[in-house]
Design an enzyme around this catalytic site. Structure first.
Site, PDB file in Angstrom:
ATOM      1  N   THR A  97       0.843  -1.198   0.000  1.00 13.39           N
ATOM      2  CA  THR A  97       0.000   0.000   0.000  1.00 13.39           C
ATOM      3  C   THR A  97       0.882   1.254   0.000  1.00 13.39           C
ATOM      4  O   THR A  97       2.016   1.202   0.468  1.00 13.39           O
ATOM      5  CB  THR A  97      -0.854  -0.030   1.285  1.00 13.39           C
ATOM      6  OG1 THR A  97      -1.814  -1.056   1.130  1.00 13.39           O
ATOM      7  CG2 THR A  97      -1.535   1.274   1.593  1.00 13.39           C
ATOM      8  N   ARG A  99     -14.628  -7.021   0.332  1.00 15.11           N
ATOM      9  CA  ARG A  99     -13.829  -6.702   1.532  1.00 15.11           C
ATOM     10  C   ARG A  99     -13.216  -5.295   1.416  1.00 15.11           C
ATOM     11  O   ARG A  99     -12.671  -4.910   0.389  1.00 15.11           O
ATOM     12  CB  ARG A  99     -12.721  -7.741   1.682  1.00 15.11           C
ATOM     13  CG  ARG A  99     -11.784  -7.527   2.876  1.00 15.11           C
ATOM     14  CD  ARG A  99     -10.531  -6.802   2.473  1.00 15.11           C
ATOM     15  NE  ARG A  99      -9.566  -6.745   3.586  1.00 15.11           N
ATOM     16  CZ  ARG A  99      -8.466  -6.007   3.588  1.00 15.11           C
ATOM     17  NH1 ARG A  99      -8.179  -5.259   2.547  1.00 15.11           N
ATOM     18  NH2 ARG A  99      -7.663  -5.986   4.613  1.00 15.11           N
ATOM     19  N   THR A 148       0.014   0.924   6.930  1.00 14.72           N
ATOM     20  CA  THR A 148       0.022  -0.201   5.997  1.00 14.72           C
ATOM     21  C   THR A 148       0.125  -1.475   6.817  1.00 14.72           C
ATOM     22  O   THR A 148       0.806  -1.497   7.840  1.00 14.72           O
ATOM     23  CB  THR A 148       1.186  -0.113   4.991  1.00 14.72           C
ATOM     24  OG1 THR A 148       1.193  -1.317   4.212  1.00 14.72           O
ATOM     25  CG2 THR A 148       2.547   0.051   5.665  1.00 14.72           C
ATOM     26  N   GLY A 149      -0.562  -2.504   6.366  1.00  9.27           N
ATOM     27  CA  GLY A 149      -0.510  -3.752   7.116  1.00  9.27           C
ATOM     28  C   GLY A 149      -1.828  -4.492   7.008  1.00  9.27           C
ATOM     29  O   GLY A 149      -2.649  -4.196   6.130  1.00  9.27           O
TER      30      GLY A 149
HETATM   31  N1  ASP Z   1      -3.745  -2.137   4.805  1.00 14.06           N
HETATM   32  C1  ASP Z   1      -4.103  -2.633   3.502  1.00 14.06           C
HETATM   33  C2  ASP Z   1      -5.402  -3.386   3.607  1.00 14.06           C
HETATM   34  O1  ASP Z   1      -5.582  -4.107   4.566  1.00 14.06           O
HETATM   35  C3  ASP Z   1      -3.080  -3.532   2.925  1.00 14.06           C
HETATM   36  C4  ASP Z   1      -1.702  -2.942   2.870  1.00 14.06           C
HETATM   37  O2  ASP Z   1      -1.314  -2.176   3.721  1.00 14.06           O
HETATM   38  O3  ASP Z   1      -0.989  -3.247   1.908  1.00 14.06           O
HETATM   39  O4  ASP Z   1      -6.184  -3.282   2.715  1.00 14.06           O
END
Ligand code: ASP
Length: 339
Positions: free
Chosen positions: A206, A234, A257-258
């Protein structure tokens, strides 16, 4: 020998004086500052070719230069965040815009959000499939609608009305992300596991940006394709204000991000701002506490945080996080692995 009697009040004053002077000499407030991330995950030096590492470093550096130019010429933090994220969305390297991951059904559904710390105005979109730059649509939601979050077809109807650039969903196809989906599907089949998301070896990818402009205004934005193999419409934390994104001039700007489900459950971005506002925690302590909380639930990820004084925190609990920052008059700093 004569005993030295020091008044306790005097000791407190001396300590305060030297404490303050030493802090102010090491940390002067920059005229402006900007921090970016390109996702956290299992990013290990041993798995990275020189070529790939250079591509990421170049992309991060270019994004920092874009933001730096806008802020140096007096542009707003909102302008800088949108321009930087737009550029990162256009790169196939990151899981946002062009490089978005695929859903279980083999589609790309994108989420983005933007927050202005000056007036707490926000705009966000979720599950859009035909918007080339979702962060720009988030800005239009913020500025041209009385609402804060539009989803799926509704968001796209608004986009058409606003005349923003639409694209054929095929634009988001990249072989690399398609292969990740195939691997996830195979794994799911072989494990006969209904788990919707492959967390092992996850590289989130992200993108996010936080900025402080010359007028002292903070802004934050985040954009993502979500998580590979996601199902049933989702939506993750990135378009959820308070979870993946938050900005308030009183405290800080945050982009996360996560593993989004856990960032929503812990309201990570707002949690950091709240710790700073109510408990007067320093940005580094607040950011670390929020990531530790996510980690205590066995979830992974990271945040970039910039406080109103230009102090930066970038904690993560994964092997790496693509990240970088630039402060007025200084060279850009780019990091990928653990320090
Ligand atoms: N946080 C983002 C999500 O759960 C994914 C990511 O950080 O890459 O959609």
């Amino acid at each position: 020998m004569q005993k030295l009697h020091l008044n306790p009040m005097l000791i407190v004053l001396i300590t305060l004086f030297f404490g303050c002077t030493s802090t102010s000499s090491t940390q002067h407030k920059p005229d402006f500052a900007l921090v970016i991330h390109g996702g956290a995950g299992t990013i290990l030096k041993k798995n990275m070719s020189d070529e790939k590492e250079k591509a990421y470093r170049d992309a991060l550096e270019n994004a920092l230069h874009t933001g730096n130019e806008i802020l140096a010429s007096g542009g707003s933090s909102v302008d800088a965040v949108v321009a930087v994220i737009t550029q990162m969305e256009d790169s196939p390297l990151f899981n946002a815009g062009k490089g978005a991951v695929f859903t279980h059904e083999g589609k790309n559904e994108l989420d983005a959000s933007l927050m202005n710390g000056a007036d707490l105005n926000v705009g966000a979109v979720a599950g859009v499939t035909q918007i080339k730059n979702p962060i720009q649509l988030a800005r239009l939601v913020m500025e041209n609608s009385p609402h804060v979050l539009f989803a799926r077809e509704g968001a796209e109807a608004f986009a058409k009305e606003q005349g923003i650039e639409m694209t054929d969903p095929k634009y988001f196809y990249t072989e690399r992300r398609w292969e990740s989906l195939q691997k996830a599907l195979e794994k799911e089949k072989s494990q006969n596991d209904a788990a919707i998301i492959q967390m092992e070896n996850a590289k989130f990818g992200t993108v996010g940006c936080v900025a402080l402009d010359k007028n002292g205004n903070l802004a934050a934005g985040t954009s993502t394709g979500g998580m590979t193999n996601k199902r049933f419409g989702r939506v993750g934390d990135s378009p959820i204000i308070g979870a993946g994104t938050y900005a308030n001039n009183k405290t800080c700007a945050v982009s996360a991000t996560g593993h989004g489900e856990f960032f929503i459950r812990n309201m990570v971005a707002y949690d950091i701002a709240a710790m700073m506002e109510y408990k007067r925690l320093a940005v580094k302590d607040a950011a670390q506490m929020a990531i530790d909380k996510v980690g205590s639930m066995q979830a992974t990820g990271g945040v970039i945080v910039l406080d109103k004084n230009g102090t930066i925190a970038m904690p993560f609990n994964t092997e790496g996080m693509y990240r970088g920052y630039i402060k007025a008059g200084e060279e850009p700093v780019i990091k990928i692995y653990k320090d």
